[in-house]
Structures are given as structure tokens and as C-alpha cells.
Design a protein around this motif. Structure first.
Motif, PDB file in Angstrom:
ATOM      1  N   LYS A 292       0.831  -1.203   0.000  1.00  0.00           N
ATOM      2  CA  LYS A 292       0.000   0.000   0.000  1.00  0.00           C
ATOM      3  C   LYS A 292       0.867   1.256   0.000  1.00  0.00           C
ATOM      4  O   LYS A 292       0.648   2.169  -0.769  1.00  0.00           O
ATOM      5  CB  LYS A 292      -0.931   0.001   1.208  1.00  0.00           C
ATOM      6  N   ASN A 293       1.871   1.295   0.866  1.00  0.00           N
ATOM      7  CA  ASN A 293       2.744   2.459   0.926  1.00  0.00           C
ATOM      8  C   ASN A 293       3.557   2.623  -0.357  1.00  0.00           C
ATOM      9  O   ASN A 293       3.739   3.727  -0.841  1.00  0.00           O
ATOM     10  CB  ASN A 293       3.685   2.379   2.128  1.00  0.00           C
ATOM     11  N   MET A 294       4.072   1.531  -0.916  1.00  0.00           N
ATOM     12  CA  MET A 294       4.855   1.634  -2.147  1.00  0.00           C
ATOM     13  C   MET A 294       3.967   2.055  -3.305  1.00  0.00           C
ATOM     14  O   MET A 294       4.363   2.879  -4.113  1.00  0.00           O
ATOM     15  CB  MET A 294       5.567   0.316  -2.448  1.00  0.00           C
ATOM     16  N   ASN A 295       2.758   1.511  -3.389  1.00  0.00           N
ATOM     17  CA  ASN A 295       1.853   1.901  -4.475  1.00  0.00           C
ATOM     18  C   ASN A 295       1.528   3.386  -4.422  1.00  0.00           C
ATOM     19  O   ASN A 295       1.529   4.050  -5.447  1.00  0.00           O
ATOM     20  CB  ASN A 295       0.566   1.074  -4.439  1.00  0.00           C
ATOM     21  N   SER A 296       1.256   3.910  -3.245  1.00  0.00           N
ATOM     22  CA  SER A 296       0.938   5.334  -3.148  1.00  0.00           C
ATOM     23  C   SER A 296       2.164   6.185  -3.468  1.00  0.00           C
ATOM     24  O   SER A 296       2.048   7.253  -4.059  1.00  0.00           O
ATOM     25  CB  SER A 296       0.362   5.679  -1.774  1.00  0.00           C
ATOM     26  N   THR A 297       3.350   5.701  -3.124  1.00  0.00           N
ATOM     27  CA  THR A 297       4.588   6.414  -3.458  1.00  0.00           C
ATOM     28  C   THR A 297       4.793   6.427  -4.966  1.00  0.00           C
ATOM     29  O   THR A 297       5.111   7.468  -5.555  1.00  0.00           O
ATOM     30  CB  THR A 297       5.792   5.741  -2.760  1.00  0.00           C
ATOM     31  N   LEU A 298       4.592   5.289  -5.615  1.00  0.00           N
ATOM     32  CA  LEU A 298       4.729   5.222  -7.074  1.00  0.00           C
ATOM     33  C   LEU A 298       3.664   6.067  -7.772  1.00  0.00           C
ATOM     34  O   LEU A 298       3.954   6.729  -8.769  1.00  0.00           O
ATOM     35  CB  LEU A 298       4.650   3.766  -7.541  1.00  0.00           C
ATOM     36  N   GLU A 299       2.465   6.059  -7.251  1.00  0.00           N
ATOM     37  CA  GLU A 299       1.398   6.885  -7.828  1.00  0.00           C
ATOM     38  C   GLU A 299       1.734   8.369  -7.720  1.00  0.00           C
ATOM     39  O   GLU A 299       1.517   9.128  -8.666  1.00  0.00           O
ATOM     40  CB  GLU A 299       0.061   6.598  -7.138  1.00  0.00           C
ATOM     41  N   PHE A 300       2.267   8.778  -6.576  1.00  0.00           N
ATOM     42  CA  PHE A 300       2.648  10.177  -6.410  1.00  0.00           C
ATOM     43  C   PHE A 300       3.743  10.543  -7.401  1.00  0.00           C
ATOM     44  O   PHE A 300       3.693  11.592  -8.042  1.00  0.00           O
ATOM     45  CB  PHE A 300       3.122  10.456  -4.983  1.00  0.00           C
ATOM     46  N   PHE A 301       4.736   9.660  -7.558  1.00  0.00           N
ATOM     47  CA  PHE A 301       5.831   9.928  -8.496  1.00  0.00           C
ATOM     48  C   PHE A 301       5.312  10.082  -9.921  1.00  0.00           C
ATOM     49  O   PHE A 301       5.637  11.049 -10.608  1.00  0.00           O
ATOM     50  CB  PHE A 301       6.896   8.828  -8.448  1.00  0.00           C
ATOM     51  N   ILE A 302       4.503   9.129 -10.394  1.00  0.00           N
ATOM     52  CA  ILE A 302       4.076   9.166 -11.796  1.00  0.00           C
ATOM     53  C   ILE A 302       3.120  10.328 -12.051  1.00  0.00           C
ATOM     54  O   ILE A 302       3.135  10.933 -13.115  1.00  0.00           O
ATOM     55  CB  ILE A 302       3.500   7.802 -12.265  1.00  0.00           C
ATOM     56  N   GLU A 303       2.318  10.669 -11.068  1.00  0.00           N
ATOM     57  CA  GLU A 303       1.447  11.836 -11.213  1.00  0.00           C
ATOM     58  C   GLU A 303       2.285  13.103 -11.344  1.00  0.00           C
ATOM     59  O   GLU A 303       2.023  13.952 -12.197  1.00  0.00           O
ATOM     60  CB  GLU A 303       0.513  11.943 -10.005  1.00  0.00           C
ATOM     61  N   ASN A 304       3.320  13.206 -10.532  1.00  0.00           N
ATOM     62  CA  ASN A 304       4.234  14.341 -10.599  1.00  0.00           C
ATOM     63  C   ASN A 304       4.943  14.369 -11.952  1.00  0.00           C
ATOM     64  O   ASN A 304       5.052  15.422 -12.580  1.00  0.00           O
ATOM     65  CB  ASN A 304       5.243  14.255  -9.451  1.00  0.00           C
ATOM     66  N   TYR A 305       5.411  13.200 -12.409  1.00  0.00           N
ATOM     67  CA  TYR A 305       6.094  13.113 -13.702  1.00  0.00           C
ATOM     68  C   TYR A 305       5.169  13.570 -14.833  1.00  0.00           C
ATOM     69  O   TYR A 305       5.554  14.378 -15.678  1.00  0.00           O
ATOM     70  CB  TYR A 305       6.580  11.682 -13.966  1.00  0.00           C
TER      71      TYR A 305
END
Length: 138
Positions: A39-52
Motif C-alpha cells: 500500500k505504501n509503495m503503491n501510493s509512493t509510485l502513484e505520487f511519483f508518476i502523477e508528478n512526472y
């Protein structure tokens, strides 16, 4: 005796504040490759790709294609040092369904990057901050 009582309590309070402040900057063991909460890694990856995607000039959205490596470090929150492969999708920028977009299949539109990023997060407060990232064409 009453003055000594309050002086001891104030001294104890000062020591606790100092320990808390020093602990804020303390790093426990450096970055370590660990399995992290999905859950924590998915939200971290989602934040990164949204920012990208927000800063990209590309017509199409990108999504995380593969998690290549992840390291974490406990500080006052959690720091992630992550390497991912991101790929261009079939969804254009104005699309709201970026999570379910299939990866681009047309040869002339295929594009992938290997990205390294450093992110600070306090997952229990839903706080994320991208500190650094760099991407190279794959």
C-alpha cells in the motif's frame, strides 16, 4: 524545595525537547533494500508518476511499467530511493483513467524511461514530497 521541584521538571523537559530535535535528523541505519508495504509503495509510485505526468510535455501519459529496485530509510518519516521503468500509454493527457491505461503498442509511439527518484513520505499522514528524480530513455 518547590523551586528545586520545578527546576528538575524544566530540566527534564529541556532534555526531552533536545532528544526529540536530535532524533528528527537521526537516520537509522541508512538505506536498506527491504520489502515494503504494498500500500505504501503503491501510493509512493502513484505520487511519483502523477508528478512526472504533470511536468512532462508529452502528449500521452506515462505509467510505472516495472519496479526495478527500492530502498527505504527511516527518518522522521520514510525516505524511498527507487528505480522504475515508466512507459508511454495510449491515454492522452486529458484522460482521467491514467491507472488503467494500456502501454503504447505502436512502434513509432513506444517510449520508455528508467527513472531514479528520492522521495520523502509520512504515509500515516498522507504526505509525500519528491526530493529528486532523473530519467534516462530506456
Amino acid at each position: 524545595m518547590r523551586v528545586g521541584f520545578w527546576r528538575n521538571h524544566l530540566l527534564l523537559l529541556a532534555v526531552l525537547v533536545l532528544v526529540a530535535k536530535l532524533g528528527h535528523f537521526h537516520r537509522w541505519g541508512g538505506f536498506q533494500e527491504k520489502s515494503t508495504s504494498k500500500k505504501n509503495m503503491n501510493s509512493t509510485l502513484e505520487f511519483f508518476i502523477e508528478n512526472y505526468n504533470n511536468v512532462s510535455n508529452d502528449t500521452y501519459l506515462f505509467r510505472v511499467d516495472k519496479l526495478l529496485q527500492s530502498h527505504m530509510q527511516l527518518t522522521s518519516g520514510v525516505e524511498y530511493l527507487v528505480t522504475v521503468k515508466i512507459s508511454r500509454t495510449k491515454c492522452k493527457r486529458n484522460s482521467t483513467k491514467s491507472h488503467s491505461c494500456p502501454i503504447q503498442g505502436k512502434k513509432n509511439l513506444k517510449k520508455s524511461f528508467i527513472c531514479n527518484f528520492l522521495m520523502y513520505t509520512v504515509p500515516w499522514m498522507n504526505y509525500y514530497q519528491l526530493w529528486n528524480n532523473s530519467c534516462l530513455e530506456a
